[in-house]
Design an enzyme around this catalytic site. Structure first.
Site, short mmCIF file in Angstrom:
data_model
loop_
_atom_site.label_atom_id
_atom_site.label_comp_id
_atom_site.label_asym_id
_atom_site.label_seq_id
_atom_site.Cartn_x
_atom_site.Cartn_y
_atom_site.Cartn_z
N ASP A 321 52.47 13.62 23.24
CA ASP A 321 53.85 13.20 23.03
C ASP A 321 54.49 12.71 24.33
OD1 ASP A 321 56.13 12.70 21.51
OD2 ASP A 321 56.96 14.68 21.80
N LYS A 348 58.15 10.52 30.26
CA LYS A 348 57.94 11.95 30.05
C LYS A 348 56.85 12.54 30.94
CE LYS A 348 59.28 12.92 25.24
NZ LYS A 348 58.72 13.39 23.95
N HIS A 628 67.26 23.06 13.77
CA HIS A 628 67.67 24.47 13.74
C HIS A 628 66.99 25.33 14.80
CE1 HIS A 628 70.09 24.11 10.09
NE2 HIS A 628 69.16 23.31 9.61
#
Length: 700
Positions: A321, A348, A628
């Site tokens: 990722d 990243k 969440h």
């Protein structure tokens, strides 16, 4: 492409809430090419250089202590509160939440108009990621916004009424209907370009170009090849296909362009930053090895036609990722005694890259944080010098940086005066593993985070060591001139100004100004809520202003990492506001509830079953964690479900999760979940409330 303008024009009726006589934005190629005029902030990076730099100097290192709040505006939208506004002719334009656009008088803070594209009604299940929007674009009489469900919309800047709407996603890039847009469009020469996200949701990366006045489709560049049996769109895709193996097209391939796009008016090129591979697990998508062009790359395109010019790949065969979608800045640097036209990027993967923008050749690359996946970058080949075992071929690995990177999408800035880049950096590790995954049997599923990764064994990520930092980075010397620790694991985007200031917000609720040369803190303002939006500066009636969006942490990684919850921002109680500052400002913030971590309900009404909770945890990690939080420990981007009574009631839980009762508040509906799945989720949430476990691998 399909036009939705007629069908949606009714949505703009009633959006005009004031009769303020607005003029054209005046933003065009000439204005966006002008580095010296700081009157407006007309594009995401202010100008085409994407430097997030203001040449204004009314606010200085000597008087910044007199900076005060001029006004605050309640945005009254759900979800994302880290968007960046734009400013033109004394008007602020801001898009937040479900792409709701508002025009606000920059001097008074008065609402001029509001346009709601009804993303919940039109997009429906496209709210999967729940991240909202990060920015918009201006072009002459148009305010242009991209919606999460894939529309690109042109709004009349004077009235706030819909002019045109174009759907940018089709089956060639979004086969399963799960790609989405969260980024800001870019405009040039009457054109507007936009990409999208969804590498983990079967998307095939691309960037598309449209007419800024009408929304008419002009061209598209795909970043990864499609199904060879269908033929390739051009020679570039045929060339890229030779770097792939297996049946990658069945999974989309990734390489999505969800953030970085930089237009070069001198060379008339568009530079795009591409995302990670989909799925992350190379054993599934690329079993025979190969570089997988053009994932994790910067690609130069002809701005007129979208045709390939050159590329530089930062992570060949990317598997962690490690996006290259972080902002791409342009500058002219003196290197080796001569001026070089360069691109600069801190993606990243933990390196800071300086690249010749004429040729695409790497000039230099050095680490800006702890990096364990590579020793360095070979300047002759431009390829990373990878450490052994990093592709989890020998079992689970703990690797720095983690999936959130050393620098995420929060913008860095560059000052041509100090010749420093100001980078909001993250220091966080992750566990990568393919244990338990059989590539031949693996299948992506709907409404899920399809990374193709497996269990972590006994490895745990050292969350207590995670941190963040603001760095003043010298791109020529390739080293930090100064570093300042910042609260939490994620910090806000930066803005540099001509008189030696760097502005940045923090998750602890402060908005700050630093000395750009030394990193010394010169001013801070307690905003009453997290400040992670990227600030801008502009003038209104000749007065320099600074504006920033504030609100509970939202989007990845600010809402996901468990360490962020300690700051106590809550989705339901803390406001999402636009704050504007000026010298001598005397306004007061509205009353804001105090912040403290939410306390889980201790009710024993639903006693969690361990087996059901384990099954529910897998579903939660796939579908719910992004908003969440890891382990259901929310940081404010969405409600903390451990503290909610909703999971205690089977029917209410089903109405919200499966039927979409809260779509307009940004809660997606997961229609594919059955009663057993919903019960498993309820048991997992209650388990986390009573006896939390947070050892979660980010690979799902």
């Amino acid at each position: 492409m399909r036009r939705l303008g007629t069908a949606l024009s009714a949505l703009a009726l009633g959006s005009l809430v004031a009769s303020h006589a607005l003029s054209s934005t005046g933003i065009d190629t000439a204005r966006l090419s002008n580095e010296a005029d700081g009157t407006d902030w007309g594009s995401y990076g202010r100008t085409y250089s994407e430097n997030h730099y203001s040449p204004l100097a009314q606010i200085t290192t000597a008087n910044v202590a007199k900076l005060g709040l001029a006004w605050s505006f309640d945005l009254n939208t759900p979800l994302r509160a880290d968007s960046q506004p734009l400013a033109a002719n004394g008007i602020l334009y801001v898009a937040t939440g479900l792409s709701v656009v508002q025009a606000i008088d920059a001097l008074s803070g008065k609402l001029l108009w509001r346009y709601d594209p009804d993303v919940a009604g039109v997009g429906g299940r496209k709210l999967i990621s729940g991240w909202g929007i990060r920015g918009l674009a201006l072009w002459r009489d148009r305010v242009i916004v991209a919606t999460q469900d894939g529309r690109l919309i042109g709004i009349d800047a004077k009235s706030g009424k819909l002019v045109w709407s174009t759907q940018t996603l089709d089956k060639s890039v979004d086969a399963m209907g799960e790609a989405d847009i969260t980024g800001a469009p870019r405009v040039f020469d009457g054109k507007v370009v936009i990409g999208f996200g969804g590498a983990e949701r079967w998307a095939r990366g691309a960037v598309s170009c449209f007419d800024a006045e009408t929304g008419k489709f002009l061209w598209r560049f795909y970043t990864v090849p499609g199904d060879p049996a269908k033929g390739f769109e051009n020679d570039t895709m045929a060339m890229a296909a030779r770097t792939w193996t297996g049946e990658w097209w069945k999974y989309g391939g990734g390489g999505t362009v969800w953030n970085a796009m930089t237009y070069d008016p001198e060379l008339h090129r568009l530079y795009i930053g591409t995302g990670n591979a989909g799925p992350w697990n190379w054993k599934i998508r690329n079993p025979g090895k190969g570089d997988n062009l053009f994932i994790a790359s910067i690609v130069a395109l002809d701005a007129n036609t979208g045709k390939y010019v050159w590329h530089y790949q930062e992570n060949p065969d990317e598997a962690w990722d490690y996006n290259s979608t972080m902002d791409i800045a342009m500058a002219t640097l003196t290197i080796g005694g001569r001026p070089r036209k360069v691109l600069m990027q801190a993606p990243k993967n933990g390196f800071y890259y300086v690249i010749d923008r004429e040729t695409g050749k790497l000039i230099s690359a050095e680490k800006i944080g702890l990096v364990t996946w590579a020793k360095g970058v070979d300047l002759k080949t431009g390829r990373p010098i990878e450490n052994p075992g990093i592709r989890y071929e020998n079992g689970p690995i703990l690797q720095w940086p983690g999936t959130y990177g050393t620098h995420n999408w929060q913008p860095m800035s560059y000052s041509p005066k100090t010749k420093l880049a100001y980078i909001p950096t993250i220091h966080q590790a992750d566990i990568y593993s393919s244990e338990g995954i059989k590539p031949a049997d693996w299948k992506p599923i709907n409404d899920a985070w399809n990374t193709g990764m497996g269990g972590a064994g006994t490895l745990t990520a050292p969350a207590d060591t995670f941190s963040s930092m603001l760095q003043g980075w010298d791109p020529v010397a390739q080293k930090a001139r100064w570093q300042v620790p910042t609260p939490g694991i994620i910090n806000g985007g930066t803005m540099a100004t001509a008189d030696g200031l760097v502005f940045q917000g923090h998750i602890d609720g402060t908005f700050n100004a630093y000395d750009a040369g030394t990193g010394k803190l010169l001013w801070h303002f307690p905003a009453g809520v997290s400040v992670l939006g990227a600030p801008i500066s502009y003038t209104a009636k000749g007065r320099q202003m600074v504006s920033v969006v504030v609100g509970p942490p939202s989007g990845s990684p600010s809402a996901t990492l468990t360490g962020q919850s300690k700051f106590g921002w809550t989705y339901r109680t803390h406001p999402r506001m636009l704050l504007t500052f000026a010298l001598g400002g005397k306004a007061k913030l509205p009353a804001i509830p105090k912040h403290a971590p939410e306390q889980p309900l201790t009710s024993r009404e639903l006693v969690p079953d361990p087996k059901l909770a384990a099954a529910g945890g897998a579903i939660f990690n796939n579908a719910c964690m992004t908003c969440h939080g890891v382990g259901a420990i929310a940081s404010g981007g969405a409600p903390d479900l451990r503290a909610s009574p909703v999971p205690l009631d089977r029917d209410t839980f089903a109405q919200i999760v499966k039927e979409g009762a809260l779509l307009k508040q940004g809660m997606p509906k997961f229609g594919d979940l059955g009663p057993a799945d919903l019960d498993a989720l309820r048991h997992y949430i209650r388990q986390q409330a009573l006896a939390p476990k947070t050892d979660v691998v980010h690979a799902m």
